[in-house]
Design a protein around this motif. Structure first.
Motif, short mmCIF file in Angstrom:
data_model
loop_
_atom_site.label_atom_id
_atom_site.label_comp_id
_atom_site.label_asym_id
_atom_site.label_seq_id
_atom_site.Cartn_x
_atom_site.Cartn_y
_atom_site.Cartn_z
N PHE A 1 14.58 45.25 84.08
CA PHE A 1 14.69 44.58 85.38
C PHE A 1 16.08 44.88 85.94
O PHE A 1 16.94 45.40 85.25
CB PHE A 1 14.45 43.06 85.27
CG PHE A 1 15.38 42.36 84.33
CD1 PHE A 1 16.60 41.88 84.77
CD2 PHE A 1 15.05 42.15 83.00
CE1 PHE A 1 17.48 41.21 83.90
CE2 PHE A 1 15.90 41.51 82.12
CZ PHE A 1 17.12 41.04 82.58
N GLY A 2 16.28 44.51 87.20
CA GLY A 2 17.60 44.74 87.77
C GLY A 2 17.54 45.19 89.23
O GLY A 2 16.57 44.89 89.92
N ILE B 1 11.75 29.26 93.35
CA ILE B 1 11.80 29.43 94.80
C ILE B 1 10.39 29.16 95.33
O ILE B 1 9.47 29.94 95.07
CB ILE B 1 12.24 30.86 95.18
CG1 ILE B 1 13.53 31.24 94.44
CG2 ILE B 1 12.41 30.98 96.68
CD1 ILE B 1 14.71 30.37 94.77
N PRO B 2 10.18 28.03 96.05
CA PRO B 2 8.83 27.68 96.48
C PRO B 2 8.16 28.84 97.23
O PRO B 2 8.70 29.38 98.19
CB PRO B 2 9.07 26.47 97.41
CG PRO B 2 10.34 25.87 96.91
CD PRO B 2 11.17 27.03 96.46
N GLY B 3 6.98 29.21 96.74
CA GLY B 3 6.22 30.28 97.37
C GLY B 3 6.66 31.68 97.02
O GLY B 3 6.07 32.65 97.49
N HIS B 4 7.71 31.81 96.21
CA HIS B 4 8.24 33.15 95.94
C HIS B 4 8.52 33.39 94.46
O HIS B 4 9.17 34.36 94.11
CB HIS B 4 9.53 33.36 96.74
CG HIS B 4 9.32 33.27 98.22
ND1 HIS B 4 8.72 34.28 98.95
CD2 HIS B 4 9.60 32.28 99.10
CE1 HIS B 4 8.65 33.91 100.22
NE2 HIS B 4 9.18 32.71 100.34
N GLY B 5 8.06 32.52 93.57
CA GLY B 5 8.22 32.75 92.15
C GLY B 5 9.52 32.19 91.60
O GLY B 5 10.15 31.31 92.19
N THR B 6 9.96 32.74 90.48
CA THR B 6 11.14 32.27 89.76
C THR B 6 12.21 33.34 89.75
O THR B 6 11.95 34.48 89.35
CB THR B 6 10.77 31.88 88.32
OG1 THR B 6 9.79 30.84 88.34
CG2 THR B 6 12.01 31.37 87.57
N ARG C 1 9.50 42.20 100.46
CA ARG C 1 9.68 41.24 101.54
C ARG C 1 10.77 41.65 102.51
O ARG C 1 10.82 41.16 103.64
CB ARG C 1 10.02 39.86 100.97
CG ARG C 1 8.89 39.26 100.15
CD ARG C 1 9.14 37.80 99.86
NE ARG C 1 8.35 37.40 98.70
CZ ARG C 1 8.87 37.08 97.54
NH1 ARG C 1 10.17 37.11 97.38
NH2 ARG C 1 8.09 36.73 96.54
N THR C 2 11.69 42.51 102.08
CA THR C 2 12.80 42.89 102.96
C THR C 2 12.77 44.35 103.38
O THR C 2 13.41 44.71 104.37
CB THR C 2 14.15 42.64 102.26
OG1 THR C 2 14.29 43.55 101.16
CG2 THR C 2 14.24 41.20 101.76
N ILE D 1 15.08 36.93 95.77
CA ILE D 1 13.86 37.63 95.39
C ILE D 1 13.94 37.95 93.90
O ILE D 1 14.92 38.54 93.45
CB ILE D 1 13.69 38.91 96.22
CG1 ILE D 1 13.48 38.58 97.69
CG2 ILE D 1 12.54 39.76 95.69
CD1 ILE D 1 13.44 39.78 98.59
N PRO D 2 12.96 37.57 93.09
CA PRO D 2 13.02 37.90 91.66
C PRO D 2 13.17 39.41 91.44
O PRO D 2 12.49 40.21 92.07
CB PRO D 2 11.67 37.40 91.14
CG PRO D 2 11.26 36.32 92.10
CD PRO D 2 11.78 36.77 93.44
#
Length: 310
Positions: free
Chosen positions: A31-32, A56-61, A106-107, A82-83
């Motif tokens: 990851f990273g 993060i509500p609606g966006h995971g952990t 998302r971005t 963003i995870p």
């Protein structure tokens, strides 16, 4: 001479170890982008390793992990946290490695790190790159965050103000506070030329401060080791968070030394870079006064500026 090898490191799994004969760093592969370790070979990690997660509500952990990470400013709960749990691509190039994160869905922003070590000294170059894959421009700034191990002292240089002149009326610099910033907190040590911030594991209240640092450096001193981070300051540019080129966040576990690039309208397909150089020094005495900091650190900074980039 720098060398690269693939290893397994603690619970972080597959990592890429880059080393010369004095220092090593570890890039996480699963990851990273994240540099989880930086330090002298066989010695303690100068970076903190943290087990913390945020829902993060609606966006995971989102998981903190520690080490050195790369964001884009300004901070926002949806785009910033963003995870970063997907594997990264690690590419070996001539003289450096490139770490590439998948495009953030998302971005539309892609993050890259180009990392290299000096051949014969405890020094690293880290180029942070943001690329816009959207069909529209995005305003952002590169944001490089190093979570440092506990119980050290951060040093922020204040801009030179020269001799007092009653005819000079405009303000020349800024310090930015957050809603939870408390200037009476004893971890802040206010000097004329520097702000020192002492990390204390017994104090759990989080704090943050930002400053318009024009000298292009910040440092962290712990157990005689000095971590010096230099960066390119851009004159007359607009920086995030009311003009911050350096920010410091700290709680009971770690202290983050963060540098930022200027805010930029990044066109579709364009990229922006933010370069940091990391130096690590041994046997540095406690630096508790402004003159001690100036005598010890400024000659190092001036020498680095005079040298040709490697």
């Amino acid at each position: 001479m720098q060398q690269l090898e693939q290893i397994s490191y603690k619970h972080f799994g597959c990592c890429y170890r880059l080393c010369n004969d004095q220092i090593d760093l570890l890039v996480i592969g699963e990851f990273g982008p994240r540099i989880i370790r930086f330090g002298f070979i066989g010695a303690e990690n100068e970076f903190a390793e943290v087990d913390f997660s945020l829902a993060i509500p609606g966006h995971g952990t989102w998981r903190l992990h520690g080490g050195h990470r790369f964001w884009h400013a300004p901070e926002d709960m949806i785009r910033t946290y963003i995870p970063d749990d997907e594997p990264v691509r690690v590419e070996e190039h001539g003289g450096f490695i490139r770490v590439r994160q998948p495009i953030e869905p998302r971005t539309g922003i892609e993050k890259e790190l180009d990392i290299s070590l000096a051949p014969d000294r405890p020094s690293a170059n880290v180029v942070h790159r943001l690329r816009n894959h959207n069909l529209w421009s995005v305003e952002l700034a590169p944001w490089a965050l190093s979570a440092m191990r506990d119980s050290g002292t951060c040093i922020l240089p204040l801009p030179s103000r020269g001799a007092p002149d009653p005819g000079e009326l405009p303000g020349i610099s800024t310090i930015t506070l957050w809603q939870y910033s408390d200037m009476s907190d004893g971890r802040y040590c206010w000097g004329s030329d520097y702000i020192r911030i002492r990390h204390d594991r017994a104090r759990d209240a989080p704090q943050k401060i930002g400053a318009h640092v024009t000298d292009g450096w910040a440092a962290y001193l712990r157990k005689g080791n000095l971590f010096l981070k230099t960066f390119d300051y851009v004159e007359d540019a607009i920086y995030p968070d009311r003009g911050c080129s350096v920010e410091v966040f700290f709680n009971e576990e770690f202290l983050e030394v963060e540098t930022l690039g200027p805010l930029t309208q990044l066109a579709p397909g364009a990229s922006i870079e933010h370069r940091e150089s990391w130096q690590l020094f041994r046997d540095i005495p406690p630096l508790e006064r402004d003159d001690e900091i100036s005598d010890c650190v400024l000659p190092i900074v001036e020498q680095l500026r005079a040298e040709e980039p490697w």
